[in-house]
Design a protein around this motif. Sequence first.
Motif, PDB file in Angstrom:
ATOM      1  N   UNK A 152       0.842  -1.208   0.000  1.00 60.02           N
ATOM      2  CA  UNK A 152       0.000   0.000   0.000  1.00 60.02           C
ATOM      3  C   UNK A 152       0.871   1.250   0.000  1.00 60.02           C
ATOM      4  N   UNK A 153       1.913   1.223   0.820  1.00 59.05           N
ATOM      5  CA  UNK A 153       2.853   2.347   0.826  1.00 59.05           C
ATOM      6  C   UNK A 153       3.506   2.533  -0.544  1.00 59.05           C
ATOM      7  N   UNK A 156       0.944   3.778  -3.202  1.00 57.67           N
ATOM      8  CA  UNK A 156       0.606   5.189  -2.970  1.00 57.67           C
ATOM      9  C   UNK A 156       1.729   6.069  -3.506  1.00 57.67           C
ATOM     10  N   UNK A 159       1.425   6.356  -7.142  1.00 54.70           N
ATOM     11  CA  UNK A 159       0.387   7.330  -7.517  1.00 54.70           C
ATOM     12  C   UNK A 159       1.003   8.733  -7.515  1.00 54.70           C
ATOM     13  N   UNK A 171      -1.588   7.632 -13.872  1.00 54.74           N
ATOM     14  CA  UNK A 171      -2.343   7.900 -12.631  1.00 54.74           C
ATOM     15  C   UNK A 171      -3.466   6.879 -12.479  1.00 54.74           C
ATOM     16  N   UNK A 172      -4.204   6.655 -13.567  1.00 57.88           N
ATOM     17  CA  UNK A 172      -5.310   5.685 -13.534  1.00 57.88           C
ATOM     18  C   UNK A 172      -4.779   4.297 -13.169  1.00 57.88           C
ATOM     19  N   UNK A 173      -3.685   3.921 -13.811  1.00 54.16           N
ATOM     20  CA  UNK A 173      -3.105   2.592 -13.578  1.00 54.16           C
ATOM     21  C   UNK A 173      -2.661   2.430 -12.126  1.00 54.16           C
ATOM     22  N   UNK A 175      -3.606   4.243  -9.428  1.00 58.15           N
ATOM     23  CA  UNK A 175      -4.727   4.280  -8.462  1.00 58.15           C
ATOM     24  C   UNK A 175      -5.456   2.933  -8.479  1.00 58.15           C
ATOM     25  N   UNK A 176      -5.603   2.320  -9.660  1.00 55.11           N
ATOM     26  CA  UNK A 176      -6.209   0.983  -9.743  1.00 55.11           C
ATOM     27  C   UNK A 176      -5.414  -0.018  -8.909  1.00 55.11           C
ATOM     28  N   UNK A 177      -4.109   0.048  -9.057  1.00 54.43           N
ATOM     29  CA  UNK A 177      -3.222  -0.831  -8.301  1.00 54.43           C
ATOM     30  C   UNK A 177      -3.411  -0.632  -6.800  1.00 54.43           C
ATOM     31  N   UNK A 178      -3.480   0.627  -6.401  1.00 53.43           N
ATOM     32  CA  UNK A 178      -3.675   0.952  -4.989  1.00 53.43           C
ATOM     33  C   UNK A 178      -5.031   0.431  -4.511  1.00 53.43           C
ATOM     34  N   UNK A 179      -6.062   0.606  -5.334  1.00 53.97           N
ATOM     35  CA  UNK A 179      -7.417   0.133  -4.987  1.00 53.97           C
ATOM     36  C   UNK A 179      -7.422  -1.386  -4.790  1.00 53.97           C
ATOM     37  N   UNK A 180      -6.692  -2.088  -5.646  1.00 55.95           N
ATOM     38  CA  UNK A 180      -6.602  -3.542  -5.504  1.00 55.95           C
ATOM     39  C   UNK A 180      -5.961  -3.914  -4.162  1.00 55.95           C
ATOM     40  N   UNK A 182      -5.710  -2.062  -1.467  1.00 56.43           N
ATOM     41  CA  UNK A 182      -6.610  -1.663  -0.371  1.00 56.43           C
ATOM     42  C   UNK A 182      -7.710  -2.716  -0.196  1.00 56.43           C
TER      43      UNK A 182
END
Lengths: 205, 205
Positions: A152-153, A156, A159, A171-173, A175-180, A182
């Motif tokens: 997660x760190x 982020x 991002x 950015x989209x890619x 944030x998607x990665x971060x969402x996964x 999370x």
Amino acid sequence: MIDISQLKFDQNGLIPVIVQDSSTGKVLMLAYMNREALELTIQTGYMHYFSRSRNKIWKKGETSGNVQKLKNLFLDCDGDTLLAIVEQTGVACHTGNETCFFTTLEGNGEKIATDIIFSLMETINDRKQNYVEGSYTCYLFEKGLDKIVKKIGEEATEVVIGAKNGQKEEIIYEISDLMYHLSVLLAYFNLDWPDIFKSLKERMK
Amino acid sequence: MIDISQLKFDQNGLIPVIVQDSSTGKVLMLAYMNREALELTIQTGYMHYFSRSRNKIWKKGETSGNVQKLKNLFLDCDGDTLLAIVEQTGVACHTGNETCFFTTLEGNGEKIATDIIFSLMETINDRKQNYVEGSYTCYLFEKGLDKIVKKIGEEATEVVIGAKNGQKEEIIYEISDLMYHLSVLLAYFNLDWPDIFKSLKERMK
């Protein structure tokens, strides 16, 4: 109290009700109410419909236990259709499917954009229970919490880098990665995205 | 090709169609199709309905320009209702509202959990355009990109701390905070959550 005079019942005294799940936004079913079914719904807080085939009022989930708690009720602009937002216990469809709309007639079977969050969580929760060879999600659960939060760190930070590069696709890619990741963290703690959405809603008041 | 024989049209030759927005999951309207309207919809890829009041077929958005592109079409378990997932141009309702279901009969007017993401983005985009005294969102836009991404790093770290503390409430709170700041970043780059959901969907294939 509902102003029933706004409602236009049809020649059989019925009004169609679209039923939507409050957590996921999935459309669960279409049913019909007469005036009495509507009143019972309002009085009890649980969905009651009028069965056109059995010609009588029924409480949804009376035998199956899969009741629907009414959260919100909307009327459309011309007063002849209701939209009920419900908290569904178990599944809505008598076939055992989550929703009655499981047959694809046209298109690739994709529903709504936000569904992806719930499909993703389903897959992640499945990987949490069942080991699948080569699954990255299984690898994360195997490594445990420290690995998950480390990612997660990392994501982020990616991002931040994407944003500083000013690259929309990046950015989209990221944030998607971060969402996964999370989502994996939520699953680790038996949480789900509706918990987050509820919290966001509370804080927007 | 659609197997029309599965569909149960009513005594007037009509079948109700629930129309749902593919990006937001919002239920937009309920309309009716006869066989011809269904065929026109499939052929053209744009929603056509049968107007019960005007007794004729109409293409949604023909005069207003607010057309609905068909993405997916589902049939329910007993074959007498359709669910159309559409890409809506402009708004669905002739009153100028986003959806026809804008009148609350019962409840607090809240729709679905995922709606919060879209309400949040609306507010953030409004703050981006219009300065509001004391608004934290306006403060972030004023400070600019470095401040926004700094907050993303900070909130992600707070998620990590919450997770290490093993406190569910803290995790929920901190992920919500992170989601808010990610929303500000998306708005900064004129992006929106459906962009993220689409990317997640692509990668889950």
